[in-house]
Design a protein around this motif. Structure first.
Motif, PDB file in Angstrom:
ATOM      1  N   PHE A  13       0.831  -1.210   0.000  1.00 56.05           N
ATOM      2  CA  PHE A  13       0.000   0.000   0.000  1.00 56.05           C
ATOM      3  C   PHE A  13       0.865   1.259   0.000  1.00 56.05           C
ATOM      4  N   ASP A  14       0.399   2.263  -0.707  1.00 56.53           N
ATOM      5  CA  ASP A  14       1.073   3.563  -0.752  1.00 56.53           C
ATOM      6  C   ASP A  14       0.568   4.407   0.421  1.00 56.53           C
ATOM      7  N   THR A  15       1.109   4.144   1.601  1.00 58.50           N
ATOM      8  CA  THR A  15       0.600   4.755   2.829  1.00 58.50           C
ATOM      9  C   THR A  15       1.432   5.925   3.345  1.00 58.50           C
ATOM     10  N   TYR A  16       2.662   6.084   2.880  1.00 57.39           N
ATOM     11  CA  TYR A  16       3.522   7.118   3.467  1.00 57.39           C
ATOM     12  C   TYR A  16       2.977   8.538   3.315  1.00 57.39           C
ATOM     13  N   PRO A  17       2.383   8.899   2.175  1.00 60.94           N
ATOM     14  CA  PRO A  17       1.807  10.253   2.096  1.00 60.94           C
ATOM     15  C   PRO A  17       0.732  10.495   3.155  1.00 60.94           C
ATOM     16  N   ALA A  18      -0.107   9.501   3.409  1.00 68.02           N
ATOM     17  CA  ALA A  18      -1.146   9.652   4.435  1.00 68.02           C
ATOM     18  C   ALA A  18      -0.522   9.759   5.821  1.00 68.02           C
ATOM     19  N   MET A  19       0.502   8.967   6.077  1.00 72.70           N
ATOM     20  CA  MET A  19       1.179   9.038   7.370  1.00 72.70           C
ATOM     21  C   MET A  19       1.801  10.413   7.576  1.00 72.70           C
ATOM     22  N   ALA A  20       2.424  10.948   6.527  1.00 71.36           N
ATOM     23  CA  ALA A  20       3.042  12.271   6.629  1.00 71.36           C
ATOM     24  C   ALA A  20       1.990  13.342   6.910  1.00 71.36           C
ATOM     25  N   ARG A  21       0.852  13.252   6.248  1.00 75.57           N
ATOM     26  CA  ARG A  21      -0.229  14.215   6.486  1.00 75.57           C
ATOM     27  C   ARG A  21      -0.727  14.139   7.926  1.00 75.57           C
ATOM     28  N   ALA A  22      -0.834  12.924   8.453  1.00 68.69           N
ATOM     29  CA  ALA A  22      -1.305  12.763   9.829  1.00 68.69           C
ATOM     30  C   ALA A  22      -0.287  13.312  10.827  1.00 68.69           C
ATOM     31  N   PHE A  23       0.997  13.080  10.568  1.00 65.33           N
ATOM     32  CA  PHE A  23       2.020  13.643  11.450  1.00 65.33           C
ATOM     33  C   PHE A  23       2.007  15.168  11.392  1.00 65.33           C
ATOM     34  N   LYS A  24       1.826  15.717  10.198  1.00 59.77           N
ATOM     35  CA  LYS A  24       1.790  17.180  10.061  1.00 59.77           C
ATOM     36  C   LYS A  24       0.592  17.760  10.817  1.00 59.77           C
ATOM     37  N   ALA A  25      -0.568  17.114  10.684  1.00 59.04           N
ATOM     38  CA  ALA A  25      -1.757  17.582  11.395  1.00 59.04           C
ATOM     39  C   ALA A  25      -1.567  17.484  12.906  1.00 59.04           C
TER      40      ALA A  25
ATOM     41  N   THR B   1      11.989  14.977  19.486  1.00 63.87           N
ATOM     42  CA  THR B   1      13.289  15.592  19.764  1.00 63.87           C
ATOM     43  C   THR B   1      13.389  16.987  19.148  1.00 63.87           C
ATOM     44  N   LYS B   2      12.990  17.091  17.886  1.00 67.20           N
ATOM     45  CA  LYS B   2      13.136  18.350  17.151  1.00 67.20           C
ATOM     46  C   LYS B   2      12.290  19.474  17.745  1.00 67.20           C
ATOM     47  N   PHE B   3      11.079  19.123  18.198  1.00 67.09           N
ATOM     48  CA  PHE B   3      10.145  20.156  18.659  1.00 67.09           C
ATOM     49  C   PHE B   3       9.918  20.137  20.172  1.00 67.09           C
ATOM     50  N   SER B   4      10.700  19.317  20.880  1.00 66.74           N
ATOM     51  CA  SER B   4      10.591  19.224  22.348  1.00 66.74           C
ATOM     52  C   SER B   4       9.150  18.955  22.782  1.00 66.74           C
ATOM     53  N   LEU B   5       8.552  17.968  22.127  1.00 65.01           N
ATOM     54  CA  LEU B   5       7.183  17.569  22.433  1.00 65.01           C
ATOM     55  C   LEU B   5       7.183  16.161  23.020  1.00 65.01           C
ATOM     56  N   PRO B   6       6.270  15.855  23.933  1.00 62.49           N
ATOM     57  CA  PRO B   6       6.185  14.485  24.455  1.00 62.49           C
ATOM     58  C   PRO B   6       5.767  13.516  23.341  1.00 62.49           C
ATOM     59  N   GLU B   7       6.549  12.479  23.144  1.00 65.61           N
ATOM     60  CA  GLU B   7       6.230  11.529  22.077  1.00 65.61           C
ATOM     61  C   GLU B   7       4.845  10.902  22.245  1.00 65.61           C
ATOM     62  N   PRO B   8       4.406  10.558  23.469  1.00 66.40           N
ATOM     63  CA  PRO B   8       3.050  10.004  23.607  1.00 66.40           C
ATOM     64  C   PRO B   8       1.963  10.948  23.095  1.00 66.40           C
ATOM     65  N   ASP B   9       2.164  12.259  23.270  1.00 66.89           N
ATOM     66  CA  ASP B   9       1.182  13.225  22.767  1.00 66.89           C
ATOM     67  C   ASP B   9       1.166  13.231  21.239  1.00 66.89           C
ATOM     68  N   ILE B  10       2.354  13.176  20.643  1.00 67.71           N
ATOM     69  CA  ILE B  10       2.434  13.132  19.180  1.00 67.71           C
ATOM     70  C   ILE B  10       1.707  11.897  18.657  1.00 67.71           C
ATOM     71  N   LEU B  11       1.962  10.754  19.276  1.00 67.14           N
ATOM     72  CA  LEU B  11       1.360   9.507  18.809  1.00 67.14           C
ATOM     73  C   LEU B  11      -0.156   9.505  19.004  1.00 67.14           C
ATOM     74  N   ARG B  12      -0.612  10.059  20.114  1.00 72.17           N
ATOM     75  CA  ARG B  12      -2.055  10.107  20.373  1.00 72.17           C
ATOM     76  C   ARG B  12      -2.773  10.928  19.307  1.00 72.17           C
ATOM     77  N   VAL B  13      -2.256  12.126  19.043  1.00 74.82           N
ATOM     78  CA  VAL B  13      -2.916  12.992  18.062  1.00 74.82           C
ATOM     79  C   VAL B  13      -2.717  12.439  16.653  1.00 74.82           C
ATOM     80  N   TYR B  14      -1.542  11.858  16.396  1.00 77.41           N
ATOM     81  CA  TYR B  14      -1.303  11.229  15.088  1.00 77.41           C
ATOM     82  C   TYR B  14      -2.380  10.187  14.788  1.00 77.41           C
TER      83      TYR B  14
END
Length: 208
Positions: free
Chosen positions: A14-26, A57-70
């Motif tokens: 599956f061509d999923t990387y563009p969708a993953m990138a969009r979700a990380f950006k959001a 690391t780059k944005f000094s954000l808690p990784e669990p928060d990134i993953l939850r919103v992702y």
């Protein structure tokens, strides 16, 4: 003659990387940060974990928060925007016509993998899958490949590994398999076959 394939899922079937990138950006935007889509896609191609850790690391954000919103953002993206790569089904059918198996080893969770396969009506092409839920070490460790080989009594000389990342090739080769890299990018490893169009792999299989 090759009769079996152990497939990767994301970026391979599956061509999923563009969708993953969009979700990380959001997710970043919701948490007050931002990054270019192409950079996010490059990070996701290395691995999902690499991307989330890089952002934390780059944005000094808690990784669990990134993953939850992702996850919240990712599941809003229609599955129709994460299509099957052209030619995958033809190769699956070729393996079945030879009396072989299509199998999956992926770092994706089982429920998420099932969701993609089922929505695209291709689950019936795949006899078995090992996902992150099984608890095997992640690729490039070959443990999941060895487990699949043993479970289905696969002949290694009749089995391919197909993936889109260096770690897929490393895992396949460590398990004694002819390992193919689906990419149009430079690789740091030495795949047994590199291709950027499934027609190339199909031609190879028809000759072998």
């Amino acid at each position: 003659m090759y009769r079996n394939i152990i497939w990767d899922l994301d970026g391979t079937i599956f061509d999923t990387y563009p969708a993953m990138a969009r979700a990380f950006k959001a997710a970043l935007n919701e948490l007050g940060a931002d990054a270019p889509l192409d950079w996010l896609e490059d990070q996701a191609r290395i691995s999902f974990g690499t991307c989330s850790l890089s952002l934390a690391t780059k944005f000094s954000l808690p990784e669990p928060d990134i993953l939850r919103v992702y996850r919240e953002q990712y599941y809003r993206i229609p599955l129709s925007e994460q299509p099957i790569f052209e030619g995958v089904v033809d190769i699956c059918e070729l393996m079945l016509a030879r009396g072989g198996l299509n199998l999956i080893v992926t770092h994706r969770g089982d429920g998420s993998a099932h969701r993609l396969l089922d929505a695209s009506n291709i689950s019936h092409y795949f006899t078995d899958r090992i996902t992150q839920d099984a608890g095997f070490p992640k690729k490039p460790d070959p443990s999941a490949f060895h487990a699949m080989i043993d479970k289905h009594n696969l002949v290694q000389a009749e089995t391919l590994a197909v993936g889109d990342r260096d770690l897929d090739v490393q895992a396949g080769q460590a398990a004694g398999l002819f390992s193919c890299l689906f990419t149009n990018r430079t690789s740091a490893v030495s795949p047994d076959l590199t291709f950027n169009d499934y027609g190339i792999l199909e031609d190879f299989l028809k000759a072998n």
